[in-house]
Each structure stands twice: as structure tokens, then as C-alpha cells.
Scaffold this motif. Structure first.
Motif, short mmCIF file in Angstrom:
data_model
loop_
_atom_site.label_atom_id
_atom_site.label_comp_id
_atom_site.label_asym_id
_atom_site.label_seq_id
_atom_site.Cartn_x
_atom_site.Cartn_y
_atom_site.Cartn_z
N GLY A 160 4.70 -4.25 17.13
CA GLY A 160 4.26 -3.21 16.18
C GLY A 160 2.98 -3.65 15.54
O GLY A 160 2.72 -4.83 15.48
N GLY A 161 2.32 -2.85 15.09
CA GLY A 161 2.21 -1.43 15.16
C GLY A 161 1.42 -0.93 13.96
O GLY A 161 0.49 -1.54 13.42
N ALA A 162 1.88 0.21 13.57
CA ALA A 162 1.15 0.99 12.58
C ALA A 162 1.43 0.52 11.15
O ALA A 162 2.44 -0.14 10.88
N ILE A 163 0.52 0.87 10.24
CA ILE A 163 0.72 0.64 8.81
C ILE A 163 1.07 1.99 8.18
O ILE A 163 0.33 2.96 8.34
N GLY A 164 2.19 2.07 7.49
CA GLY A 164 2.59 3.33 6.85
C GLY A 164 2.30 3.29 5.35
O GLY A 164 2.48 2.26 4.70
N LEU A 165 1.82 4.41 4.82
CA LEU A 165 1.54 4.52 3.38
C LEU A 165 2.13 5.82 2.84
O LEU A 165 2.19 6.82 3.56
N LYS A 166 2.55 5.79 1.58
CA LYS A 166 3.10 6.99 0.95
C LYS A 166 2.60 7.08 -0.49
O LYS A 166 2.54 6.08 -1.20
N LEU A 167 2.27 8.32 -0.89
CA LEU A 167 1.78 8.54 -2.26
C LEU A 167 2.16 9.96 -2.71
O LEU A 167 1.71 10.93 -2.10
N PRO A 168 2.96 10.11 -3.76
CA PRO A 168 3.23 11.44 -4.30
C PRO A 168 2.02 11.93 -5.10
O PRO A 168 1.32 11.11 -5.73
N LEU A 169 1.78 13.24 -5.05
CA LEU A 169 0.59 13.80 -5.70
C LEU A 169 0.95 15.05 -6.49
O LEU A 169 1.83 15.80 -6.08
N ASP A 170 0.23 15.28 -7.57
CA ASP A 170 0.27 16.58 -8.24
C ASP A 170 -1.06 17.28 -7.99
O ASP A 170 -2.04 16.64 -7.56
N GLY A 171 -1.08 18.59 -8.23
CA GLY A 171 -2.33 19.34 -8.14
C GLY A 171 -2.77 19.61 -6.72
O GLY A 171 -3.97 19.71 -6.45
N VAL A 172 -1.80 19.74 -5.79
CA VAL A 172 -2.14 20.00 -4.38
C VAL A 172 -1.53 21.35 -3.97
O VAL A 172 -0.31 21.50 -3.96
N GLY A 195 10.92 19.51 -6.68
CA GLY A 195 10.64 19.21 -8.08
C GLY A 195 9.18 19.37 -8.43
O GLY A 195 8.78 19.15 -9.57
N GLY A 196 8.34 19.74 -7.44
CA GLY A 196 6.92 19.97 -7.71
C GLY A 196 6.04 18.90 -7.10
O GLY A 196 6.49 17.79 -6.84
N GLY A 197 4.77 19.25 -6.88
CA GLY A 197 3.83 18.30 -6.31
C GLY A 197 3.95 18.22 -4.80
O GLY A 197 4.60 19.05 -4.15
N ALA A 198 3.30 17.21 -4.24
CA ALA A 198 3.27 17.05 -2.79
C ALA A 198 3.46 15.58 -2.44
O ALA A 198 3.32 14.70 -3.30
N ASN A 199 3.81 15.34 -1.18
CA ASN A 199 4.00 13.98 -0.70
C ASN A 199 2.97 13.71 0.39
O ASN A 199 2.93 14.44 1.39
N LEU A 200 2.14 12.71 0.20
CA LEU A 200 1.17 12.32 1.21
C LEU A 200 1.71 11.08 1.91
O LEU A 200 2.05 10.09 1.26
N CYS A 201 1.80 11.14 3.23
CA CYS A 201 2.36 10.01 3.97
C CYS A 201 1.60 9.86 5.28
O CYS A 201 1.26 10.87 5.91
N LEU A 202 1.29 8.66 5.67
CA LEU A 202 0.51 8.48 6.88
C LEU A 202 0.81 7.15 7.55
O LEU A 202 1.35 6.24 6.92
N ALA A 203 0.50 7.11 8.83
CA ALA A 203 0.63 5.86 9.58
C ALA A 203 -0.68 5.65 10.32
O ALA A 203 -1.10 6.51 11.08
N LEU A 204 -1.32 4.52 10.06
CA LEU A 204 -2.64 4.27 10.64
C LEU A 204 -2.64 2.97 11.44
O LEU A 204 -1.85 2.06 11.16
N GLY A 205 -3.54 2.90 12.41
CA GLY A 205 -3.71 1.67 13.16
C GLY A 205 -4.13 0.54 12.24
O GLY A 205 -4.91 0.76 11.29
N ALA A 206 -3.62 -0.68 12.52
CA ALA A 206 -3.82 -1.80 11.60
C ALA A 206 -5.31 -2.12 11.38
O ALA A 206 -5.69 -2.59 10.31
N GLY A 207 -6.15 -1.86 12.38
CA GLY A 207 -7.57 -2.24 12.24
C GLY A 207 -8.44 -1.15 11.63
O GLY A 207 -9.67 -1.27 11.63
N THR A 208 -7.84 -0.10 11.10
CA THR A 208 -8.63 1.03 10.58
C THR A 208 -9.56 0.60 9.44
O THR A 208 -9.09 0.02 8.46
#
Ligand SMILES: Cc1cc2nc3c(=O)[nH]c(=O)nc-3n(C[C@H](O)[C@H](O)[C@H](O)COP(=O)(O)OP(=O)(O)OC[C@H]3O[C@@H](n4cnc5c(N)ncnc54)[C@H](O)[C@@H]3O)c2cc1C
Length: 359
Positions: A160-172, A195-208
Motif C-alpha cells: 500500500g498505497g494511498a494516503i486517506g484524508l478526511k475533513l468535515p466542513l460547513d458552508g458547502v 446534522g448539517g455541513g459536508a464531509n470531504l474525504c480523499l485518497a491520494l498517491g503518497a508522492g502527490t
């Protein structure tokens, strides 16, 4: 008599615990966290996950899930929009994981939280587990449901593999859509949050380029995603991060399918890891937990479980892998195709739902 011990209390371990307990097996589930934790996850639940949860007795609407009805693919100035071919939902993992563990306890499983399994070794006629608190536990069979975490001596042979990130957001202003937003190193998913807001989640290649900063700093993460498409720029213009830094996970081995050789019943991410946003890991976790239970009840061993589960998921995993590669290599073309050929996009969405309860 020694019982079945389940290591890990995410969706896969909980599903195994619920189904085993209801069959009269009184399993023991060991979860290393004392309280339910946030997990790097888009929190998207497709129709297969919803059906599996309903079959276990969980009502998504009752838990506060919000519906997701449309999909948007965007890259550069291109975008494609289509209606999802099934009912889908968004529900925070904090709510889902807690509800599943509560249901497992109600069903008759013994749940011990705040107890990690440190290692597992074979003994005559079963297994001996060494626990983080220094004690030992004997098991007739082990269900390995530790997600992305490896157990000493039983680590997945996965590159493996990818790096995963998650961040909840308001105002989207995401409405009832899931947006797949191409950006440097891969793509991000953005969807409404219960409950409101949005969820930003992504998986990127390690060398990005820019990934290290994005993993530390919400502003850098938002800039990285907004730089990938006009749609992302518009959606994220007034975004307010809900956390001081994104939650991160490393070395996600997309495409991994466990071979039938380890002697334990691997479920969830220990059994197979589908590319995020191209398939639903939670649905697969639930269905694989139930699959392991059926094998245990039928007196079949871990090898039969792993082989059967592998046969079930491999075709859809191949489609998800191709989709993942296509978004990575030609995101603009995928965005155009999603808009011009919504039938093909819906077909791909259906082909990658691998958590059918009967599997
Ligand atoms: C970037 C990203 C986005 C995703 N988005 C989605 C999505 O939108 N929808 C979707 O369906 N799936 C998504 N997934 C996949 C999904 O999160 C996983 O497939 C799912 O969580 C797997 O469930 P699990 O039960 O196998 O593991 P987990 O949910 O990780 O649970 C494992 C549990 O085991 C416990 N544990 C670990 N080690 C030990 C130990 N030694 N002893 C005891 N307990 C232990 C952990 O504390 C944890 O609670 C995404 C994944 C990533 C990386």
C-alpha cells in the motif's frame, strides 16, 4: 467451551458479532478503543449497505442519515452529473459504529472495549490471543476485523498505497449530491453530512506534491482540492473547516483481496480493500462479517470463507480498479462520460456494489 473471538469492532467485526450471537454462539468481540473514534471515511452508504443494515435491524433514517440522490464528476472545466441508480445515504461513522456495537451487545455478544489484541497464535484445536492488557484469551476460531491495522504474525501481504484524508466542513452547498472532484494525485469525495455541513474525504498517491501540507493544514487541503476543478472551486469557496487538522491514514492497499492462507476469518478491510468512491467498503465489511458467520455455522474453515468471499468480490473489484485508474489517468474524460453517458455511469455504480447481504 472456547468461543469465537472477534478482533476489531468496526462494521465488519460488529456484523460478525451480531449474526453469530443471533445464531446462539455468544462470541467475544475485542475493540481496542474505549469509545467510538472518527475514521477516515466518506461515510457514503449505498443501497447494499442500507439493505445489510436493515437486515441487521438498523434504520438509517431513524439514526439521522441524510439521503444522497445525485452524483457529480468534475475535472478542470468539465463536469458530468447523473442521478444515482439506487437509494444512498450519508451517516457519520461515530453514529454508525456505535449503533452497530450496541446492537451486537443487545444480540448477545460480549463486547469488551478498550482492549486491544496484541497477537494471535495457534494452539491445539484453536488459538491463543495475547491482549494489550497482558491477559490471554483462548478462541475456537478468530475473526480478524482490525480494518487497516495489522496484527503481529497475521499482517496482510498487501503493498500500500494511498494516503486517506478526511475533513468535515460547513458552508458547502452540496445539497443531496456526492461530488467526485479530480485533483492533483487523485480525487476527493464531497457529500452532505447528517446534522448539517459536508464531509470531504480523499485518497491520494503518497508522492502527490502538496500532500504533506494538506495532511496538516485544512487551508492547504481545501486549496489542493479547489485547484482541481471549477466545480470544486465553487463548492469550497465559503467552506469552514470543522477540525484544526484533517484526520489522516497511510498505506491504504487499494485492490487487495486476501488469499485463503492465514488460518483466521478475515473480514472487512482485512479481507478486501476497494478503491474509495468507486465502491463501498462499509457494505463489503458488513457482508463479509455475515459471510464469515455463515461459514462458521456451516462448519467450514477460514480457507473456504476467504475463497468464497474472494470469488464474490473480484469481478466488481476489477471494475472499481479500472474506474479508479480511469479517474486518475483521464479525469476530464470520465467527467464528460458521466454527463454524456449517464447509463454507463449508473452501470459502473451498480457493478461496484459488492455488499449484497446474501453474498
Ligand atoms: C479515504 C477513504 C474513504 C472511504 N470512504 C468510504 C465511503 O464513503 N463509504 C464506504 O462504504 N466506505 C468507505 N471507505 C472504506 C471504509 O472506511 C472501510 O472499508 C471500512 O471502515 C472497513 O470496516 P472494517 O470493520 O473492516 O474496519 P474499521 O472500520 O477500520 O474497524 C476496525 C476496528 O478494529 C479496531 N482495531 C484495530 N486493531 C485492533 C486490535 N489489535 N485489537 C482490537 N481492535 C482493533 C479499530 O479500533 C477499529 O474500530 C473509505 C476508506 C478510505 C480510506
Amino acid at each position: 467451551m472456547r468461543r469465537v473471538v472477534i478482533a476489531g469492532g468496526g462494521p465488519a467485526g460488529a456484523a460478525a458479532a451480531i449474526t453469530l450471537a443471533r445464531a446462539g454462539h455468544a462470541p467475544l468481540l475485542l475493540e481496542r478503543s474505549a469509545t467510538t473514534q472518527e475514521k477516515v471515511c466518506g461515510e457514503f452508504l449505498g443501497a447494499d449497505a442500507a439493505a445489510a443494515l436493515a437486515a441487521l435491524g438498523l434504520d438509517l433514517r431513524g439514526l439521522g442519515a441524510v439521503p444522497v440522490r445525485r452524483a457529480i464528476f468534475a475535472s478542470g472545466r468539465r463536469e458530468g452529473r447523473f442521478a444515482l441508480p439506487f437509494e444512498a445515504w450519508s451517516l457519520p461513522r461515530l453514529v454508525l459504529d456505535e449503533a452497530l456495537l450496541a446492537l451486537a451487545a443487545e444480540s448477545g455478544a460480549e463486547i469488551r472495549r478498550g482492549v486491544a489484541v496484541a497477537s494471535a497464535g495457534r494452539v491445539d484445536g484453536g488459538w491463543s490471543l495475547r491482549l494489550g492488557d497482558g491477559r490471554a484469551e483462548a478462541a475456537r476460531a478468530v475473526v480478524l476485523a482490525t480494518g487497516k491495522h495489522e496484527l503481529r504474525g497475521l499482517a496482510r501481504a498487501a503493498a500500500g498505497g494511498a494516503i486517506g484524508l478526511k475533513l468535515p466542513l460547513d458552508g458547502v452547498p452540496i445539497g443531496d449530491a456526492i461530488a467526485v472532484l479530480a485533483c492533483a494525485g487523485g480525487y476527493a469525495g464531497l457529500q452532505p453530512r447528517a446534522g448539517g455541513g459536508a464531509n470531504l474525504c480523499l485518497a491520494l498517491g503518497a508522492g502527490t506534491p502538496g500532500l504533506a501540507a494538506a495532511a496538516r493544514d485544512p487551508a492547504a487541503l481545501l486549496a489542493l482540492v479547489a485547484g482541481g476543478s471549477a466545480v470544486a472551486r465553487d463548492l469550497l469557496r465559503d467552506a469552514v473547516p470543522g477540525w484544526a487538522r484533517p484526520l489522516a491514514v497511510a498505506a491504504v492497499p487499494y485492490g487487495y483481496v486476501a488469499p485463503p492462507d492465514s488460518g483466521v476469518f478475515r473480514v472487512g478491510d482485512q479481507a478486501a480493500v476497494i478503491p474509495s468512491l468507486c465502491g463501498d467498503g462499509i457494505a463489503m465489511a458488513l457482508a463479509s462479517g455475515a459471510h464469515a458467520t455463515r461459514m462458521i455455522l456451516a462448519g467450514r474453515g477460514p480457507a473456504a470463507h476467504q475463497a468464497g468471499w474472494g470469488r464474490h468480490v473480484r469481478p466488481g473489484m476489477r471494475v472499481a480498479g479500472l474506474l479508479d485508474a480511469a479517474i486518475g489517468a483521464a479525469p476530464g474524460a470520465v467527467a464528460l462520460a458521466a454527463g454524456w453517458l449517464p447509463g454507463v455511469a449508473r452501470w459502473a455504480a451498480l457493478r461496484t456494489r459488492l455488499g449484497t447481504p446474501g453474498a
